[in-house]
Motif scaffolding. Structure first.
Motif, PDB file in Angstrom:
ATOM      1  N   HIS A 124      38.078  42.126  46.503  1.00 60.14           N
ATOM      2  CA  HIS A 124      37.512  41.703  45.215  1.00 60.14           C
ATOM      3  C   HIS A 124      37.494  40.172  45.037  1.00 60.14           C
ATOM      4  N   LEU A 125      38.121  39.426  45.925  1.00 65.05           N
ATOM      5  CA  LEU A 125      38.111  37.963  45.818  1.00 65.05           C
ATOM      6  C   LEU A 125      36.914  37.417  46.602  1.00 65.05           C
ATOM      7  N   ARG A 154      35.421  34.397  46.195  1.00 66.09           N
ATOM      8  CA  ARG A 154      35.383  32.942  46.368  1.00 66.09           C
ATOM      9  C   ARG A 154      36.611  32.424  47.123  1.00 66.09           C
ATOM     10  N   THR A 198      40.844  27.350  43.642  1.00 73.03           N
ATOM     11  CA  THR A 198      40.389  28.369  44.582  1.00 73.03           C
ATOM     12  C   THR A 198      40.957  29.712  44.148  1.00 73.03           C
ATOM     13  N   GLN A 199      40.392  30.778  44.654  1.00 73.89           N
ATOM     14  CA  GLN A 199      40.956  32.096  44.399  1.00 73.89           C
ATOM     15  C   GLN A 199      42.091  32.333  45.378  1.00 73.89           C
ATOM     16  N   PHE A 242      49.149  35.569  42.273  1.00 74.57           N
ATOM     17  CA  PHE A 242      48.578  36.525  41.326  1.00 74.57           C
ATOM     18  C   PHE A 242      47.116  36.864  41.631  1.00 74.57           C
ATOM     19  N   GLU A 243      46.601  36.377  42.758  1.00 73.77           N
ATOM     20  CA  GLU A 243      45.237  36.650  43.206  1.00 73.77           C
ATOM     21  C   GLU A 243      44.199  36.283  42.147  1.00 73.77           C
ATOM     22  N   THR A 244      44.417  35.151  41.506  1.00 71.10           N
ATOM     23  CA  THR A 244      43.480  34.654  40.496  1.00 71.10           C
ATOM     24  C   THR A 244      43.087  33.231  40.887  1.00 71.10           C
ATOM     25  N   SER A 245      42.754  32.417  39.915  1.00 74.71           N
ATOM     26  CA  SER A 245      42.410  31.025  40.179  1.00 74.71           C
ATOM     27  C   SER A 245      43.687  30.198  40.295  1.00 74.71           C
ATOM     28  N   THR A 246      43.784  29.438  41.357  1.00 76.08           N
ATOM     29  CA  THR A 246      44.944  28.594  41.605  1.00 76.08           C
ATOM     30  C   THR A 246      44.476  27.160  41.778  1.00 76.08           C
ATOM     31  N   THR A 247      45.136  26.234  41.097  1.00 77.78           N
ATOM     32  CA  THR A 247      44.782  24.814  41.185  1.00 77.78           C
ATOM     33  C   THR A 247      45.548  24.170  42.329  1.00 77.78           C
TER      34      THR A 247
END
Length: 107
Positions: free
Chosen positions: A61-62, A64, A89-90, A94-99
Motif C-alpha cells: 500500500h506504500l 511513494r 518519504t513514506q 508507522f508506515e506513514t510520512s516520515t520527515t
C-alpha cells in the motif's frame, strides 16, 4: 519535475525538485539559471532513499516509498551555501510520512 525549491547563490538561481522521469522518479534534480528563463540540463541532486536509509521492503500500500518528496533547503547562517536538505518519504516505524533532514556535505 515537481515540488521545486529555488534559492539564489553566487549570482545564480538554483533549483532542486523531485525527478518525475528525467533520470527516474526517485531522484532529485538540480538546475541553475542566471535569468530565470534558460535553465541548465538537470543534474542529480540526491539519490533514492535506499542510498541513505535502510528499511525493510515496503508493504504494497506504500506507493511513494523510496523517494524524497517536497525537497527544501536550509541555508547556512551566513546565507552563502545550502547546509541542510529537508524532505518527506513514506515508511518509518508507522508506515506513514516520515520527515528526513540531511546535512549537505558538498555544495
Amino acid at each position: 519535475m515537481e515540488d521545486a525549491f529555488i534559492w539564489k547563490q553566487n549570482g545564480k538561481f538554483h533549483m532542486i525538485a523531485r525527478d518525475m522521469g528525467f533520470y527516474n522518479h526517485e531522484y532529485g534534480l538540480h538546475l541553475t539559471t542566471k535569468n530565470g528563463i534558460e535553465w541548465t540540463k538537470p543534474e542529480i541532486a540526491y539519490l533514492n532513499m535506499q542510498s541513505y536509509v535502510q528499511e525493510a521492503n515496503p508493504p504494497k500500500h506504500l506507493k511513494r516509498f523510496g523517494r524524497l518528496e517536497r525537497p527544501m533547503i536550509l541555508m547556512s547562517k551566513d546565507g552563502k551555501r545550502p547546509q541542510f536538505l529537508f524532505g518527506a518519504t513514506q515508511g518509518g516505524a508507522f508506515e506513514t510520512s516520515t520527515t528526513f533532514v540531511f546535512e549537505i556535505l558538498k555544495s
